[in-house]
Design an enzyme around this catalytic site. Structure first.
Site, PDB file in Angstrom:
ATOM      1  N   GLN A  78      86.997  -6.346  52.328  1.00  0.00           N
ATOM      2  CA  GLN A  78      87.638  -5.858  51.102  1.00  0.00           C
ATOM      3  C   GLN A  78      86.575  -5.389  50.118  1.00  0.00           C
ATOM      4  OE1 GLN A  78      91.263  -6.094  50.609  1.00  0.00           O
ATOM      5  NE2 GLN A  78      90.608  -4.570  49.154  1.00  0.00           N
ATOM      6  N   PHE A  79      86.087  -4.149  50.272  1.00  0.00           N
ATOM      7  CA  PHE A  79      85.046  -3.641  49.382  1.00  0.00           C
ATOM      8  C   PHE A  79      85.510  -3.549  47.938  1.00  0.00           C
ATOM      9  CE2 PHE A  79      87.240   0.313  50.152  1.00  0.00           C
ATOM     10  CZ  PHE A  79      87.032   1.061  48.997  1.00  0.00           C
ATOM     11  N   THR A  80      86.822  -3.461  47.707  1.00  0.00           N
ATOM     12  CA  THR A  80      87.323  -3.312  46.338  1.00  0.00           C
ATOM     13  C   THR A  80      87.097  -4.563  45.486  1.00  0.00           C
ATOM     14  OG1 THR A  80      89.571  -3.944  46.966  1.00  0.00           O
ATOM     15  CG2 THR A  80      89.040  -1.588  47.010  1.00  0.00           C
TER      16      THR A  80
END
Length: 146
Positions: A78-80
């Site tokens: 989950q890069f966000t």
């Protein structure tokens, strides 16, 4: 590394209409990697999460780890989690590690959890995923290796 930990009754990840990862009860993890993260960060978080006592014992107290409770883990990249919303209306993701750095560390983190005896299912790194789960409690924690 930054991880959102959610106690879950069930969870699954679907990519292109196909289930790629699914668990019964356990932990739903959203895993973010930033530029400065190393294997030490992954080791710290794997140890922390494997031993985190957030499952209820017979007395109704949060005294059991995911291992003690016989739970499984669904780990989703989950890069966000490194989105910066302080300026403007569109998040900046400059704090997120590039895929060539993030993916190997994410995979190492999952292997470290497996080495502790946990069943770990995953999503597909970098893919558009439909993630669904039932938050148990609800119990949600954010753990940062820094």
């Amino acid at each position: 590394m930054r991880i959102v930990v959610q106690r879950s009754k069930e969870a699954k990840v679907v990519v292109n209409g196909e289930i790629v990862g699914q668990i019964d009860h356990g932990l739903m993890l959203l895993v973010g990697v930033t530029h400065e993260d190393t294997l030490e960060d992954a080791q710290y978080l794997a140890e922390k999460i494997a031993g985190l006592r957030i499952f209820e014992d017979d007395a109704g107290k949060m005294n059991l780890s995911v291992l003690d409770a016989g739970g499984q883990i669904l780990s989703v990249s989950q890069f966000t989690l490194y989105g910066d919303c302080r300026k403007g209306k569109r998040p900046s993701f400059i704090g997120a590690a590039r895929p060539e750095q993030a993916e190997p560390l994410y995979e190492q983190f999952n292997e470290l959890l497996r080495s502790k005896g946990l069943v770990v299912e995953t999503g597909s790194f970098g893919a558009m995923m439909d993630v669904s789960f039932t938050n148990d409690g609800p119990v949600t924690l954010i753990i940062d290796s820094k």
